[in-house]
Design a protein around this motif. Structure first.
Motif, mmCIF file in Angstrom:
data_model
loop_
_atom_site.group_PDB
_atom_site.id
_atom_site.type_symbol
_atom_site.label_atom_id
_atom_site.label_comp_id
_atom_site.label_asym_id
_atom_site.label_seq_id
_atom_site.Cartn_x
_atom_site.Cartn_y
_atom_site.Cartn_z
ATOM 1 N N HIS A 243 0.825 -1.196 0.000
ATOM 2 C CA HIS A 243 0.000 0.000 0.000
ATOM 3 C C HIS A 243 0.866 1.256 0.000
ATOM 4 O O HIS A 243 1.342 1.701 1.039
ATOM 5 C CB HIS A 243 -0.932 0.005 1.216
ATOM 6 C CG HIS A 243 -1.855 1.183 1.249
ATOM 7 N ND1 HIS A 243 -2.719 1.466 0.219
ATOM 8 C CD2 HIS A 243 -2.025 2.168 2.177
ATOM 9 C CE1 HIS A 243 -3.408 2.558 0.504
ATOM 10 N NE2 HIS A 243 -2.995 3.011 1.691
ATOM 11 N N TRP A 244 1.093 1.794 -1.189
ATOM 12 C CA TRP A 244 1.805 3.050 -1.332
ATOM 13 C C TRP A 244 0.806 4.197 -1.245
ATOM 14 O O TRP A 244 -0.224 4.184 -1.912
ATOM 15 C CB TRP A 244 2.535 3.122 -2.668
ATOM 16 C CG TRP A 244 3.715 2.202 -2.786
ATOM 17 C CD1 TRP A 244 3.717 0.921 -3.263
ATOM 18 C CD2 TRP A 244 5.069 2.496 -2.426
ATOM 19 N NE1 TRP A 244 4.984 0.394 -3.232
ATOM 20 C CE2 TRP A 244 5.840 1.345 -2.728
ATOM 21 C CE3 TRP A 244 5.709 3.618 -1.896
ATOM 22 C CZ2 TRP A 244 7.214 1.285 -2.504
ATOM 23 C CZ3 TRP A 244 7.073 3.559 -1.678
ATOM 24 C CH2 TRP A 244 7.817 2.413 -1.974
ATOM 25 N N GLU A 245 1.122 5.193 -0.444
ATOM 26 C CA GLU A 245 0.250 6.349 -0.281
ATOM 27 C C GLU A 245 0.846 7.559 -0.992
ATOM 28 O O GLU A 245 2.027 7.857 -0.827
ATOM 29 C CB GLU A 245 0.070 6.690 1.202
ATOM 30 C CG GLU A 245 -0.572 5.596 2.028
ATOM 31 C CD GLU A 245 -0.692 6.000 3.483
ATOM 32 O OE1 GLU A 245 -0.405 7.182 3.798
ATOM 33 O OE2 GLU A 245 -1.056 5.153 4.307
ATOM 34 N N ASP A 246 0.026 8.243 -1.775
ATOM 35 C CA ASP A 246 0.475 9.507 -2.354
ATOM 36 C C ASP A 246 0.702 10.505 -1.225
ATOM 37 O O ASP A 246 -0.068 10.553 -0.256
ATOM 38 C CB ASP A 246 -0.560 10.055 -3.328
ATOM 39 C CG ASP A 246 -0.695 9.195 -4.574
ATOM 40 O OD1 ASP A 246 0.271 8.482 -4.907
ATOM 41 O OD2 ASP A 246 -1.767 9.225 -5.202
ATOM 42 N N CYS A 247 1.744 11.294 -1.332
ATOM 43 C CA CYS A 247 2.061 12.226 -0.252
ATOM 44 C C CYS A 247 2.772 13.456 -0.807
ATOM 45 O O CYS A 247 3.154 13.502 -1.977
ATOM 46 C CB CYS A 247 2.925 11.550 0.813
ATOM 47 S SG CYS A 247 4.577 11.089 0.231
ATOM 48 N N THR B 243 10.006 4.425 7.031
ATOM 49 C CA THR B 243 9.262 4.872 5.861
ATOM 50 C C THR B 243 10.160 4.847 4.633
ATOM 51 O O THR B 243 11.303 5.294 4.680
ATOM 52 C CB THR B 243 8.712 6.294 6.059
ATOM 53 O OG1 THR B 243 7.834 6.314 7.182
ATOM 54 C CG2 THR B 243 7.947 6.750 4.825
ATOM 55 N N GLN C 139 5.363 8.988 -3.328
ATOM 56 C CA GLN C 139 4.572 8.022 -2.568
ATOM 57 C C GLN C 139 5.408 7.531 -1.390
ATOM 58 O O GLN C 139 6.643 7.603 -1.418
ATOM 59 C CB GLN C 139 4.169 6.833 -3.447
ATOM 60 C CG GLN C 139 3.297 7.207 -4.629
ATOM 61 C CD GLN C 139 3.110 6.040 -5.585
ATOM 62 O OE1 GLN C 139 4.066 5.528 -6.151
ATOM 63 N NE2 GLN C 139 1.870 5.613 -5.749
#
Length: 292
Positions: free
Chosen positions: A138-142, A222, A267
């Motif tokens: 699960h890569w999150e845009d950031c 992270t 991400q």
């Protein structure tokens, strides 16, 4: 800091640090038989002139089973799926007519081997002495950014390597090159996956993927992944006052500021603290201290 060195087959090196196994392999160009197998799997007779198919870079987080790896085959799968139209060059007829002029065979494929590839990933889970794999991370845009200042500090380089995945000189009309570099410091690891394309007189394209992991102590770790795509035609560069001779664009790093960004995103992937506790460090293969 104590190191243990393990001898491996020629061309393979690595290091184990803070619960990460980092392994690089530089192997020769694919032999003809292997190349035929790749053509069958990819369903194409068009591949780069030089494919280092057995060369690779792998970064595995031991406790979680999270593994990032970089291979020429997966990158070429991305090229095949993307299926960009061929780039028109000033001497277009030389590109359109292939080895048998009587057949007037037209280039109908992307001879630049441009790929959207930003790396491969799996999760390997050891269950009752059997390893199973899953591909869901699960890569999150950031909005976070890789800390360039910390990366430029005078921190010791514990491990470094550069791996060429494939290369093509485009019939002496430019270059298409895919490489990945990795650098390991006491604070974390950093890698750069770079696709560099120069079609003389026509187009320059640069696609970079940077990944950075800071080793955590009793906290979450992270991994940040930044992707940046840049490109420009020689005509557009000329209109902005930049030189149009190919020799001015031999180095992607110096060419980069001249190329406008067409895509950029960041991400992050968080590894829970339960997985971030091993602070031991071992070296595998020949140790060398160098920089990027």
């Amino acid at each position: 800091m104590e190191w243990e060195r393990d001898e491996k087959e020629a061309g393979r090196r690595g290091v184990t640090i803070h619960g990460w196994e980092i392994d690089s392999s530089n192997r020769p160009i694919l032999a003809s038989r292997a190349l035929q197998q790749w053509e069958e799997k990819l369903e194409t007779c068009h591949l780069p002139e030089m494919i280092f198919g057995d060369s690779s870079l792998t970064l595995k987080h031991i406790d979680s089973g999270i593994k990032f790896y970089f291979s020429a085959f997966d990158a070429l799968v991305g090229w095949k799926d993307l299926a960009l139209p061929p780039v028109e060059v000033p001497a277009a007829q030389k590109w359109k007519l292939r080895s048998k002029p009587a057949q007037q065979l037209i280039l109908d494929y992307d001879y630049t081997f441009t790929t959207p590839y930003c790396g491969s990933q799996t999760v390997e889970v050891n269950h009752e002495d059997q390893i199973t794999t899953a591909r869901s991370l699960h890569w999150e845009d950031c909005q976070d950014q890789i800390d360039v200042i910390s990366l430029s500090s005078r921190e010791p380089i514990l491990f470094y390597d550069e791996i060429i995945l494939y290369e093509d000189e485009l019939g002496d009309n430019g270059v298409s090159l895919l490489t990945v570099k990795v650098r390991v410091m006491p604070s974390g690891w950093f890698l750069l996956l770079r696709f560099w394309l120069r079609v003389d007189g026509a187009l320059i394209r640069l696609r970079d993927t940077r990944m950075h992991c800071v080793f955590g102590e009793n906290k979450e770790s992270t991994v940040l992944r930044e992707s940046c795509w840049r490109e420009a035609t020689f005509q557009a560069l000329s209109s902005r006052g930049y030189p149009v001779n190919s020799e001015a664009y031999n180095d992607p790093s110096t060419s980069c500021p001249r190329l406008p960004i067409i895509m950029q995103k960041t991400q992050k992937l968080t590894i829970p603290s339960i997985f971030s506790h091993n602070n031991g460090i071992r070296s595998k293969g020949k140790y060398r201290k160098t920089g990027e």
